[in-house]
Write an enzyme that holds these catalytic residues in place. Structure first.
Site, PDB file in Angstrom:
ATOM      1  N   GLU B  82       5.638  -1.323  -6.025  1.00 12.20           N
ATOM      2  CA  GLU B  82       5.083  -1.728  -7.312  1.00 12.20           C
ATOM      3  C   GLU B  82       5.449  -0.733  -8.402  1.00 12.20           C
ATOM      4  O   GLU B  82       5.220   0.463  -8.269  1.00 12.20           O
ATOM      5  CB  GLU B  82       3.564  -1.871  -7.215  1.00 12.20           C
ATOM      6  N   CYS B 144      -5.591  -3.990  -4.922  1.00  7.72           N
ATOM      7  CA  CYS B 144      -4.343  -3.242  -4.806  1.00  7.72           C
ATOM      8  C   CYS B 144      -3.920  -2.704  -6.175  1.00  7.72           C
ATOM      9  O   CYS B 144      -3.604  -1.521  -6.317  1.00  7.72           O
ATOM     10  CB  CYS B 144      -3.250  -4.133  -4.214  1.00  7.72           C
ATOM     11  N   HIS B 169       3.122  -2.937  -1.292  1.00  6.46           N
ATOM     12  CA  HIS B 169       2.555  -4.118  -0.658  1.00  6.46           C
ATOM     13  C   HIS B 169       3.298  -4.399   0.647  1.00  6.46           C
ATOM     14  O   HIS B 169       4.527  -4.290   0.709  1.00  6.46           O
ATOM     15  CB  HIS B 169       2.651  -5.328  -1.585  1.00  6.46           C
TER      16      HIS B 169
END
Lengths: 216, 216, 216, 216
Positions: B82, B144, B169
């Site tokens: 991310e 998250c 993830h």
């Protein structure tokens, strides 16, 4: 008496530098399944003109009671068991022999055959063992469907003496999915792609072996 | 002097009976990375009210130089790194604490932070090792993203002394993907679903460990 | 002499409050196509036990030279022309009659038939007119495939005198796609879903009409 | 007193021979919205170096109270309202100016801004009118996000006097989706592709106009 289960995979083709179906077929060659069955693994050419002849020779040589074909379905994430083989081949990009056939596989053959294997039972059992698997009603129009159709057609012609046949499409293995996301060496870009789904060769082998034991 | 890399995962939540992120965080707890780094693995509650406090305690306890969060992205097929954490939480189905927050994570906090980790280098290196990985610009609106935003916000407030943070993830592992395709015991149907994509725990662990070694 | 093209659609079913296939069949009822052809449009029940009888009555009544079925494929974005109908019906959620059949459509019938319609020519022509269309080798295992199989089977039995048949799956129309993304009135959530793809009824009607004129 | 809503679209780019965003912006130019608002439509160049200057001139010329950008998201099936613009541009294939930027849009600018428009209310209202729409948390890394970030950044700098800004990604229109599925004239293949999703220009125009009236 020993009975033979013929397990075929394919060689690499097109953009794919490797083919998990050939790897698994080779790995399971010689494997005993119980009930007197032994696996004979073979790798078929991805050449729509040569493949049928090679397949015929394997049938003559091994006289298999069961034929299971394996093939790569890049983009698939599970073991995909095919319920139907139909009488049509149509390939956009040339196969390894440079052919792009478009037409009936067996002229005047029936439109399709259903695989006689107990696919739902196999899928349920694989899922219960933690192995992703699913049922498909369309094996594509490439050599995978051609093989399934030819095997089912042979069984249809031989009747009781013919082999029971089926086909399992495999996901890419992680190494192949990762490689396909890297830029090509001379592609003029250094952009990383998004990898497609994959399944480890270990799990594919475990799943295929479990499936074979369930269908004998 | 030993430096700490805090690696968090999550407990199971919602329909998911297991969570690979917690499994991997636990497996890598205590792992030495080289350069004086040791991994401290921890499992966070999937409770949007409790999680920030538990995270704070871990920061106080370990004074990590680097924080990497792991979380499950069911449907994803690759390690998904991310690039950005944004200041918004919005959860449709209740979390494990029964909460369905919708609003800013840090009132009056900046809209977003970029992760300072060298994500593209990590992804390229993972792909070259045969491990599917990709870059994402949206960490979702669940815990998250909340974790990523909180970790980056802390670093933003502490400046040079703050930890470098990132979030990865994870796909489902095959056992979880397979289980989700089985009918629920009392679901009133025996229909098998189509499994989502997955990655083996072995490969996830190998990939996360490689990523951690690349970012220290 | 006037020749009849029977165009069937379906009534609404399952979660869908409306069905574009029935709407289009009704809109085109009575339409002259040229070459002496007139469209007879009819709406079939989504009931796997009643539908074959209603279809039979339509055949007896209209003695159509061509039969084209329409059906909703929610999630599809183009006019999807089906190349093959196979002898299997399998429905997970009950149809409008409460039935969940799983088995052969015609016991001892052939596994499948190919549609004799010039599908690729039609698709190419639709695309050239700016109407999204594509070819499919799998009509599903619901009533749409059942209809296609039954129509092709009848033609197979009647030989030269039988109707030429085909099937076109339709996308949702925008109103239906939008409605499906709204929370259900009593669903306990106010979360908006992501709409599926759609095509306007105008374009669907234009595309179906163009297809019919190409196949007569 | 008349207030201006600046509505921008883009010119065609890359493989796309047409761009619905430019078409809609031009169609709505001069449209009165009520409450004293008038739309000023403009078409921006898909050139990452020129676009910011053209945008600045439009701001100076029209002094808009509200800025809404439109852009093509090929593959999207709904009006996609963007919640966040972030400070990063990264383009793989060259833009119309031949540029492939990769880096911050505004050096030392904040990582991101949230759009102040009432997006959920707009989406709910569009869905209730039968117009597919959805919320997005990632406007990509191309010129669409660049425009959104620049507009939000300007508002951030001007404070109360700055325009309220937002961005709506549009699907392809059917003609474009169909054209992209036809083989390229000199592509060496006559294989038809599978079209992507689309929305009619009429419905896009109706949806954008409804959205504009909801946000003024």
């Amino acid at each position: 008496m020993t009975k033979t289960l013929l397990l075929t995979g394919y060689e690499p083709f097109d953009r794919f530098s490797d083919n998990p179906s050939g790897i698994i077929a080779r790995q399971l060659d010689g494997q005993e399944l119980g009930k007197g069955y032994i696996v004979r693994g073979a790798i078929l050419p991805v050449d729509s003109q040569k493949m049928p002849g090679v397949l015929s020779e394997l049938w003559d040589k091994y006289q298999p009671s069961i034929c299971v074909g394996l093939g790569l379905a890049f983009g698939e994430n599970s073991l995909r068991l095919e319920r139907i083989g139909h009488n049509w081949i149509e390939i956009g990009s040339p196969d390894n022999g440079g052919h792009t056939p478009c037409g009936s596989i067996v002229p005047d053959g029936p439109a399709a055959y259903f695989s006689p294997l107990p696919l739902k039972m196999v899928i349920q059992s694989l899922l219960e063992r933690g192995i992703p698997a699913n049922l498909s009603d369309h094996a594509g129009t490439h050599l995978c469907n051609m093989l399934l159709y030819l095997a089912l057609h042979r069984a249809g012609q031989l009747g009781q003496d013919g082999p029971k046949s089926g086909f399992i499409h495999l996901p890419a293995h992680p190494e192949l999915a990762a490689k396909m996301a890297l830029p090509e060496p001379d592609g003029g870009t250094n952009k990383l792609g998004k990898p497609g789904p994959s399944m480890s060769l270990d799990l594919m082998q475990k799943g295929v072996l479990a499936a074979l034991r369930l269908i004998i």
